[in-house]
Design an enzyme around this catalytic site. Sequence first.
Site, PDB file in Angstrom:
ATOM      1  CG  ASP A   1      -2.184   0.880   1.019  1.00 50.48           C
ATOM      2  OD1 ASP A   1      -2.094   1.789  -0.057  1.00 50.48           O
ATOM      3  OD2 ASP A   1      -3.398   0.633   1.570  1.00 50.48           O
TER       4      ASP A   1
HETATM    5  C1  BGC Z   1      -5.222   3.093   0.336  1.00 46.27           C
HETATM    6  C2  BGC Z   1      -5.302   2.151  -1.000  1.00 46.27           C
HETATM    7  C3  BGC Z   1      -4.863   3.147  -2.267  1.00 46.27           C
HETATM    8  C4  BGC Z   1      -3.680   3.799  -2.268  1.00 46.27           C
HETATM    9  C5  BGC Z   1      -3.339   4.587  -3.385  1.00 46.27           C
HETATM   10  C6  BGC Z   1      -3.989   4.075   0.129  1.00 46.27           C
HETATM   11  O1  BGC Z   1      -4.046   5.104   0.850  1.00 46.27           O
HETATM   12  O2  BGC Z   1      -5.026   2.350   1.465  1.00 46.27           O
HETATM   13  O3  BGC Z   1      -6.337   1.566  -0.904  1.00 46.27           O
HETATM   14  O4  BGC Z   1      -4.968   2.084  -3.432  1.00 46.27           O
HETATM   15  O5  BGC Z   1      -3.578   4.645  -1.049  1.00 46.27           O
HETATM   16  O6  BGC Z   1      -4.203   5.722  -3.402  1.00 46.27           O
END
Ligand code: BGC
Length: 832
Positions: A254
């Site tokens: 993530d």
């Molecule tokens: C989230 C993800 C997301 C990523 C990119 C993170 O804060 O947990 O689900 O894909 O950001 O935006």
Amino acid sequence: MLFFSYAGSRWLAVAAGLLFAIPAAAQVYKNPKAPVEERVKALLADMTLAEKLDYIGGYKYFSIRGIERLGLPEILLSDGPVGVRGEGKSTAYPASVLTAASWDTAAAHALGRALGQDAKARGVHVLLGPGVNIYRAPMNGRNFEYLGEDPYLAGQMAVSYIKGVQSQGVVATVKHFAGNNQEWDRNRVSSDIDERTLQEIYLPAFRAAVQQGHVGAVMNSYNLVNGVHATQNAHLNNDILKGRWGFDGILMSDWVATYDGVAAAKAGLDLEMPSAAFMNSKNLLPALQAGTLSEEVINDKVRRILRIIFRYGFYDRPQLDRTIPADNPATAAVALNLARGGIVLLKNEQDILPLNSSVKSVALIGPNAKSYAAGGGSSLVPPFHSVSLLQGLQALAPGLKVSYTAGTLPPLEELAEKTPFYAAAGSQVAGLKAEYFTNQNLEGAPAATRNEAVINHVWPAAPDVAGLPADHFAARYTGVVRPTNAGLYKFAVKSDDGVRLFVDGKLVIDNWHNQGPTLRSVALPLEAGQEHPIKLEYYENGGGAQVTLGCYVEVLDFTEATRAATAAQVAVVAVGFDNTSEGEGSDRTFSLPEHQVELINAVAKANPNTVVVLNAGGNVDMTNWLPATKALVQAWYPGQEGGTALAEILLGKINPSGKLPASFERQWADNPTHDNYYDPDGDKRVAYKEGLNVGYRYYDQSKVKPQFSFGFGLSYTTFGYSNLKVVSKGKGGATVSFTITNTGKADGAEVAQVYVHQAKSPVARPLKELKGFTKVFLKKGEARTVTVPLDAAAFSYFKTAKNVFGYDPGSFDVLVGSSSALIKLKASVQVK
Ligand code: BGC
């Protein structure tokens, strides 16, 4: 919130010797007809170690870097899961929890296809969805992005979604692997889950995504699992995902969820996002040189990325498809259809719904009646256009008199205009002293200082402050509050990203972290004429920027709302959460946002024919308002076309057919995770003590019953169940068939659920587990016999001692129901 547009610096130095490429035997990788694995092998052989090390860290926040020399294109990633975010406006689909509530795998497939189309219209290669973490407690700020409490339902919906996305030549990403079941303190909390529970509840949807959906990418979660960060959890990533399940695609982190480059490299992480902060040459080269990390580990990561690039044709064709419109009526139609099938009718006393032809006037009341409500955070997609409930009703029933009343206090942005702030003690200058800093920590001398009469800034781009960058800045606002009348004063701050508010030197609001626009408030008693020093600190990390501060006495006045309700035959109150009160980054309250309970009760008192339409990613406390109402429609977040779908359901043009993908408890204390959801002793460890007893698995064996059961949802018609036959089929299999008849007065769809139970088992097993379902549309009077196959997995459990799934042959009960609590048919079968 730093959801996009990041341009972080990265370590670029590579040893000069590493820059030389090893010449390829033959550039097989350029041949689109060559087998994928051969192309991967050839291209890998042509890469230098420096290139490889550089390749496994993200680039420009949402990309995998291109390597021109090798013909490798830049790979563009984009959120997910409810629209293609980050490339401007896009079709905004209903929340994923609504997709789960549709129990319609064909609709989930159509959603995936539509997302794939939207992605290609924007040149996006990898979509960051679906999210499949289990709904454990209603407060989780991201339940709306997930697929409910049941591993089988979540898995099947995810598989259809993934197949849809990937059928369009776009890679889907199943996330967040694993155990990300709360947003509260998500970066530091360890989800402590015993192996059987992990395998039976929290992992099956991921496994289905990998083994049935053939998902191209998996995203690790922020949290720790059993004390180890997901990105460096070898048990999860190497043993289970890549080992036992045979996942051969990309495992990415993530965004900013990697904590140790070498540990992550060894534990299976293939791609650090959004950039190589840890898994970079600086950290990996010494380990490679010392022989504690093998180059084969790095090769495997690169191989996986290349494999996906070749498998999906990204090497051979541009991803951008200009023939697909960005604002696409075809994908908007998918959003509408999904909303129609996933909205759930939970209560309908005296059949108040659908509104019949004698209803000529409706009072539409509430903060969510006129707006487009969606959950907040990285999934929030700005749509090209959206339909509110008010617009939906007006368009579909032009003969109906629809009045509209907001029924709540004005928005904070309006209240912020009238605040009793003064720039300094004794000063007559209204407003606050504002100091702006070119860093996020309010360090050094301010770049700009000025007086601001009102603190209400929404900066889509660079702020209107000389010398301040568009991103990564901070502000301090100071002065006094000097009320003319004594009273309970509300201090409310909306911010994107962090804020902290001090009144009389005391920290009264502490919301100092990255987030989308989020509202926080506190009520303080203030004396007339007395001065109270206030200080608001704010920082912005990237993406959108907002800081709005209000201080006011709340005057709850429902006169307009009750007058409108009295004047109409039916009152429809549209309440619930939105992107400022439910979303990624924090948990929400179990109770409705403030004043909404009072509003519902005031309206219901004025007009007993009150219908509530609720926006929420899951359950809310209904005890103090539900009894006063006649009907309740769980709208979740129904997407850009939601107002049309809701109006169609209220008016009976569509018969509701959604069913709850999660149990709705009466009160939070009834939830089996109640004592082990927040970290009670502050050690950042959340023990999943309820084990397998999540949702209906708990309520089935407890005296405590939910307000609304898993799988429950009303219809404008009725369905009969008959003729159950369960036939044992080969080893570990069975075929279930039964007849469903539409016995009521309207056409409609029914979701029939097949649960399995083994009474005599050497280990404790839940009283029932969902193992099959089918959604059938039947005209009134129509009957259909449906068949639901069950395979060995349906009868299996995780045999911890042997570390495998398996079943114990013998007698199993098969229960067919219209909800987990309404079992209509039961039979037993001998499973061989
Ligand atoms: C989230 C993800 C997301 C990523 C990119 C993170 O804060 O947990 O689900 O894909 O950001 O935006």
